[in-house]
Design a protein around this motif. Sequence first.
Motif, mmCIF file in Angstrom:
data_model
loop_
_atom_site.group_PDB
_atom_site.id
_atom_site.type_symbol
_atom_site.label_atom_id
_atom_site.label_comp_id
_atom_site.label_asym_id
_atom_site.label_seq_id
_atom_site.Cartn_x
_atom_site.Cartn_y
_atom_site.Cartn_z
ATOM 1 N N MET A 1 -7.386 1.854 -8.530
ATOM 2 C CA MET A 1 -6.666 1.518 -7.326
ATOM 3 C C MET A 1 -6.717 2.700 -6.367
ATOM 4 N N LYS A 2 -7.007 2.389 -5.110
ATOM 5 C CA LYS A 2 -6.984 3.404 -4.065
ATOM 6 C C LYS A 2 -6.082 2.910 -2.939
ATOM 7 N N VAL A 3 -5.198 3.780 -2.465
ATOM 8 C CA VAL A 3 -4.268 3.449 -1.397
ATOM 9 C C VAL A 3 -4.812 3.987 -0.080
ATOM 10 N N VAL A 4 -4.879 3.113 0.920
ATOM 11 C CA VAL A 4 -5.341 3.494 2.250
ATOM 12 C C VAL A 4 -4.273 3.066 3.242
ATOM 13 N N VAL A 33 4.069 7.253 7.741
ATOM 14 C CA VAL A 33 3.772 7.294 6.305
ATOM 15 C C VAL A 33 2.796 8.421 5.952
ATOM 16 N N VAL A 34 3.056 9.013 4.779
ATOM 17 C CA VAL A 34 2.175 10.013 4.183
ATOM 18 C C VAL A 34 1.881 9.541 2.765
ATOM 19 N N VAL A 35 0.618 9.518 2.397
ATOM 20 C CA VAL A 35 0.244 9.126 1.040
ATOM 21 C C VAL A 35 0.243 10.380 0.162
ATOM 22 N N LEU A 36 1.072 10.374 -0.857
ATOM 23 C CA LEU A 36 1.161 11.510 -1.766
ATOM 24 C C LEU A 36 0.098 11.448 -2.851
ATOM 25 N N ASP A 37 -0.312 10.238 -3.201
ATOM 26 C CA ASP A 37 -1.301 10.050 -4.264
ATOM 27 C C ASP A 37 -2.192 8.866 -3.898
ATOM 28 N N GLU A 38 -3.410 9.151 -3.438
ATOM 29 C CA GLU A 38 -4.337 8.081 -3.038
ATOM 30 C C GLU A 38 -4.780 7.215 -4.208
ATOM 31 N N ASN A 39 -4.775 7.789 -5.396
ATOM 32 C CA ASN A 39 -5.200 7.073 -6.603
ATOM 33 C C ASN A 39 -4.079 7.132 -7.639
ATOM 34 N N PRO A 40 -3.011 6.365 -7.407
ATOM 35 C CA PRO A 40 -1.863 6.432 -8.316
ATOM 36 C C PRO A 40 -2.194 5.887 -9.707
ATOM 37 N N ALA A 42 -1.885 3.791 -13.217
ATOM 38 C CA ALA A 42 -1.717 2.346 -13.438
ATOM 39 C C ALA A 42 -0.255 1.923 -13.540
ATOM 40 N N GLU A 43 0.586 2.775 -14.071
ATOM 41 C CA GLU A 43 1.993 2.394 -14.235
ATOM 42 C C GLU A 43 2.729 2.268 -12.894
ATOM 43 N N LEU A 44 2.135 2.774 -11.819
ATOM 44 C CA LEU A 44 2.743 2.630 -10.492
ATOM 45 C C LEU A 44 2.113 1.506 -9.666
ATOM 46 N N ALA A 45 1.155 0.820 -10.225
ATOM 47 C CA ALA A 45 0.419 -0.210 -9.487
ATOM 48 C C ALA A 45 1.321 -1.294 -8.919
ATOM 49 N N ASP A 46 2.270 -1.779 -9.693
ATOM 50 C CA ASP A 46 3.161 -2.833 -9.200
ATOM 51 C C ASP A 46 4.014 -2.342 -8.039
ATOM 52 N N ASP A 47 4.500 -1.090 -8.132
ATOM 53 C CA ASP A 47 5.297 -0.520 -7.049
ATOM 54 C C ASP A 47 4.470 -0.373 -5.773
ATOM 55 N N VAL A 48 3.218 0.052 -5.924
ATOM 56 C CA VAL A 48 2.346 0.232 -4.765
ATOM 57 C C VAL A 48 2.031 -1.116 -4.119
ATOM 58 N N ARG A 49 1.762 -2.122 -4.927
ATOM 59 C CA ARG A 49 1.508 -3.464 -4.382
ATOM 60 C C ARG A 49 2.736 -3.989 -3.649
ATOM 61 N N ASN A 50 3.900 -3.731 -4.210
ATOM 62 C CA ASN A 50 5.140 -4.146 -3.558
ATOM 63 C C ASN A 50 5.320 -3.415 -2.230
ATOM 64 N N ALA A 51 5.017 -2.126 -2.198
ATOM 65 C CA ALA A 51 5.118 -1.353 -0.957
ATOM 66 C C ALA A 51 4.219 -1.943 0.122
ATOM 67 N N ILE A 62 -4.717 -1.783 -0.166
ATOM 68 C CA ILE A 62 -5.044 -1.367 -1.532
ATOM 69 C C ILE A 62 -6.462 -1.800 -1.842
ATOM 70 N N GLU A 63 -7.247 -0.864 -2.287
ATOM 71 C CA GLU A 63 -8.615 -1.149 -2.740
ATOM 72 C C GLU A 63 -8.621 -1.078 -4.255
ATOM 73 N N GLU A 64 -8.995 -2.171 -4.872
ATOM 74 C CA GLU A 64 -9.004 -2.233 -6.338
ATOM 75 C C GLU A 64 -10.317 -1.724 -6.889
#
Length: 64
Positions: A1-4, A33-40, A42-51, A62-64
């Motif tokens: 997962m990559k956050v953009v 917004v500031v991204v602290l972790d572009e590649n969080p 796996a355990e944070l994936a649900d939180d990132v999708r919710n965000a 989100i790029e999978e």
Amino acid sequence: MKVVVDEEKCVAAGQCVSAAMDVFDQREDDGIVVVLDENPPAELADDVRNAAAVCPALAIRIEE
């Protein structure tokens, strides 16, 4: 997962920080917004999708 994020779209609502504070933060001066972790981990994936889902400006992708 990559956050953009698209800072141009961000409206500084802070929903992303509430949903995933280990991945997102906000700049002090304007709240954008500031991204602290572009590649969080796996355990944070649900939180990132919710965000991404609760972002009122749809500024998070989100790029999978």
